[in-house]
Design an enzyme around this catalytic site. Structure first.
Site, mmCIF file in Angstrom:
data_model
loop_
_atom_site.group_PDB
_atom_site.id
_atom_site.type_symbol
_atom_site.label_atom_id
_atom_site.label_comp_id
_atom_site.label_asym_id
_atom_site.label_seq_id
_atom_site.Cartn_x
_atom_site.Cartn_y
_atom_site.Cartn_z
ATOM 1 N N GLY A 67 -0.916 9.914 -5.913
ATOM 2 C CA GLY A 67 -1.064 8.550 -5.392
ATOM 3 C C GLY A 67 0.040 8.185 -4.417
ATOM 4 N N ASP A 68 -0.179 7.049 -3.733
ATOM 5 C CA ASP A 68 0.786 6.519 -2.771
ATOM 6 C C ASP A 68 1.054 7.486 -1.628
ATOM 7 O OD1 ASP A 68 1.166 4.233 -4.507
ATOM 8 O OD2 ASP A 68 2.323 5.579 -5.783
ATOM 9 N N GLY A 126 -2.355 -0.199 -4.533
ATOM 10 C CA GLY A 126 -1.613 -1.108 -3.664
ATOM 11 C C GLY A 126 -1.393 -0.476 -2.323
ATOM 12 N N HIS A 127 -1.823 -1.148 -1.277
ATOM 13 C CA HIS A 127 -1.437 -0.652 0.039
ATOM 14 C C HIS A 127 -0.948 -1.793 0.909
ATOM 15 C CE1 HIS A 127 -5.843 -0.244 -0.560
ATOM 16 N NE2 HIS A 127 -5.875 -1.192 0.354
ATOM 17 N N GLY A 174 1.820 12.135 9.790
ATOM 18 C CA GLY A 174 2.507 10.847 9.891
ATOM 19 C C GLY A 174 3.990 11.073 10.157
ATOM 20 N N GLY A 184 6.066 8.197 10.883
ATOM 21 C CA GLY A 184 6.713 6.886 10.776
ATOM 22 C C GLY A 184 5.719 5.891 10.223
ATOM 23 N N GLY A 190 6.537 -2.315 -8.325
ATOM 24 C CA GLY A 190 7.923 -2.280 -7.839
ATOM 25 C C GLY A 190 8.768 -1.200 -8.499
ATOM 26 N N GLN A 234 -5.770 5.495 -6.261
ATOM 27 C CA GLN A 234 -5.035 6.529 -7.003
ATOM 28 C C GLN A 234 -5.224 7.890 -6.320
ATOM 29 O OE1 GLN A 234 -7.140 4.225 -9.034
ATOM 30 N NE2 GLN A 234 -5.360 2.975 -8.604
ATOM 31 N N LYS A 271 -2.714 6.553 2.393
ATOM 32 C CA LYS A 271 -4.098 6.764 2.847
ATOM 33 C C LYS A 271 -4.422 5.901 4.055
ATOM 34 C CE LYS A 271 -5.214 7.520 -1.948
ATOM 35 N NZ LYS A 271 -4.323 6.626 -2.691
#
Ligand code: IMP
Length: 428
Positions: A12-13, A40-41, A412, A414, A301, A223, A16
């Site tokens: 995850g994270d 969360g995005h 990616g 940046g 967080g 996820q 995407k």
């Protein structure tokens, strides 16, 4: 025309949003097919920053129809909080569709998620506490409440009564909490019924029509592969199907419509919550990755656990999902290391394997076998073509590509939307 899935290839994270951005205006529908507001995005458009947990990212793209599919679990309070927030900032949310079969997260499932974790103690999963697991459990136990139930109060009341017979036993006898009444649950759910009504649709039928008309449907995974309830590091997983099979079930489209499966992987790897993590760095190196990569959970967080790129996991994700293209994110975070370890195999109790272990015990015992690649010091955040990358960064990408059984079609470099090296067209 095609249905395209965008899926996390790790825990995850992975970012995407990069792939979604690249597909940009060529997409007609963006479907969230699994999970809920555990995701969360953060999407940055110009000076505006949007934190979405439940809504599909397509809500921010003019002209796109955002869809919450049947595979999603919806907390109505969160849904309307996000909608109100976007409307207040001038975003048009009127095209949003919600599947009549999507399950709702009643507040008792949030309570149960949190208390169950507390009771698990050392064996906890590290859930986001949003009621996701209990709501999927209710779906499978056939005591769930679906979006369509809000429009027949008699049925809703019967279903809530049935669910509470079990839930109140759990709450009171097992977890020492107070019982909830049918009235309070029905009232809590009905608050949003009228606002939800115009969004409710047979989304599988809508998507079938779109595909027949030749429109592009993007299935956006929440996820990731290693958090998938079947294929991830069970029981340290989420409760939904985050892989390509789940994309079809959770959106209600035929597997044969899926033409592109885009896997997203970070140039290193992170995980939030508990569970095995062979390449985890518990030292200063892990701290450095976390600092440079801003690796803190968008939803809770929590600091993310960080480690080196894990080839067996990426290859596994390729195989389970049939990944046709990989998008490698956050390569810039690796700038400045003398050498970069890449896990190419595991040593499990003296035996070497290049596959993801078959058992949970195997995963817990897996020690990474590293190859070391030379690092680079040049700033790569301005690179837009593969030739712009320094030799060692290119060699790193090439090494991963060779080992992961899929072309790396974008990289990616940046956080901004345009900070991407495009190697191949993702829709080709
Ligand atoms: P749940 O989805 O809240 O039940 O949490 C189960 C596990 O999945 C926990 O380890 C969470 O930290 C993890 N998880 C859930 N959603 C995400 C996500 O969007 N990114 C990363 N980890 C997640």
């Amino acid at each position: 025309m095609p249905a395209i899935a965008v899926l996390g290839a790790q825990w995850g994270d992975e970012g995407k949003g990069k792939a979604t951005d690249l597909l940009g205006r060529r997409v007609d529908y963006v479907v969230k097919f699994n999970g809920g507001n555990n995701a969360g995005h953060t999407v940055v458009i110009g000076d505006e920053k949007y934190a979405l947990h439940l809504l599909p990212s397509g809500i921010l793209t003019p002209g796109v129809v955002p869809v919450i599919g049947n595979g999603v679990v919806v907390d109505p309070t969160v849904l309307f909080h996000e909608i109100d927030d976007l409307q207040a900032r001038g975003v048009d949310t009127s095209r949003l569709l919600v599947s009549s079969n999507a399950h709702l997260i009643p507040s008792y499932n949030r309570t149960l998620d949190k208390v169950a974790e507390r009771f698990l103690g050392k064996r906890k999963i590290g859930t986001t506490g949003r009621g996701i697991g209990p709501t999927y459990a209710d779906k499978m136990s056939r005591v769930g409440i679906r979006a369509q139930d809000l429009f027949d109060e008699k049925i809703l009341r019967q279903k809530v009564e049935g669910a509470l017979e079990q839930k109140n036993h759990l709450l009171v006898k097992v977890y020492n909490r107070r019982a909830v009444t049918v009235d309070e649950v029905v009232d809590e759910l009905l608050v949003h019924a009228e606002a939800l009504r115009p969004m409710i649709a047979d989304t599988a039928l809508v998507l079938d029509g779109a595909l027949r008309r030749g429109e592009v449907v993007l299935l956006e995974g929440g996820q990731a592969t290693m958090l998938d309830v079947d294929h991830g590091t069970y029981p340290f997983v989420t409760s939904s199907s985050a892989t390509a099979g789940g994309a079809c079930t959770g959106a209600g489209i035929a597997p044969s419509s899926l033409t592109h499966v885009i896997g997203i992987a970070k140039a290193y790897i992170t995980r939030v919550g508990e569970g095995p993590f062979p390449t985890e760095l518990l030292d200063e190196d892990g701290e450095r990755l976390r600092r440079t990569g801003f690796e803190f959970g968008t939803t809770t967080g929590r600091p993310r656990r960080c480690g080196w790129f894990d080839v067996p996991i990426a290859r596994y994700a390729q195989r389970i999902n049939g990944i046709t293209d990989l998008v490698l994110t956050k390569l810039d975070v690796l700038t400045g290391w003398d050498r970069i370890p890449v896990c190419v195999a595991y040593d499990i109790d003296g035996e070497r394997t290049t596959e993801v272990p078959m058992t949970q015990t195997g995963f817990h015992h897996a020690a990474p076998v590293y190859e070391f690649l030379p690092g680079w010091t040049e700033d790569i955040t301005g690179a837009r073509a593969i030739e712009d990358l320094p030799k060692n960064a290119r060699a790193y990408v090439e090494f991963l590509q060779q080992h992961c059984n899929a072309p790396i079609s974008a990289i990616g470099v940046g956080p901004e939307r345009d900070q991407t090296v495009v190697v191949n067209d993702l829709l080709a």
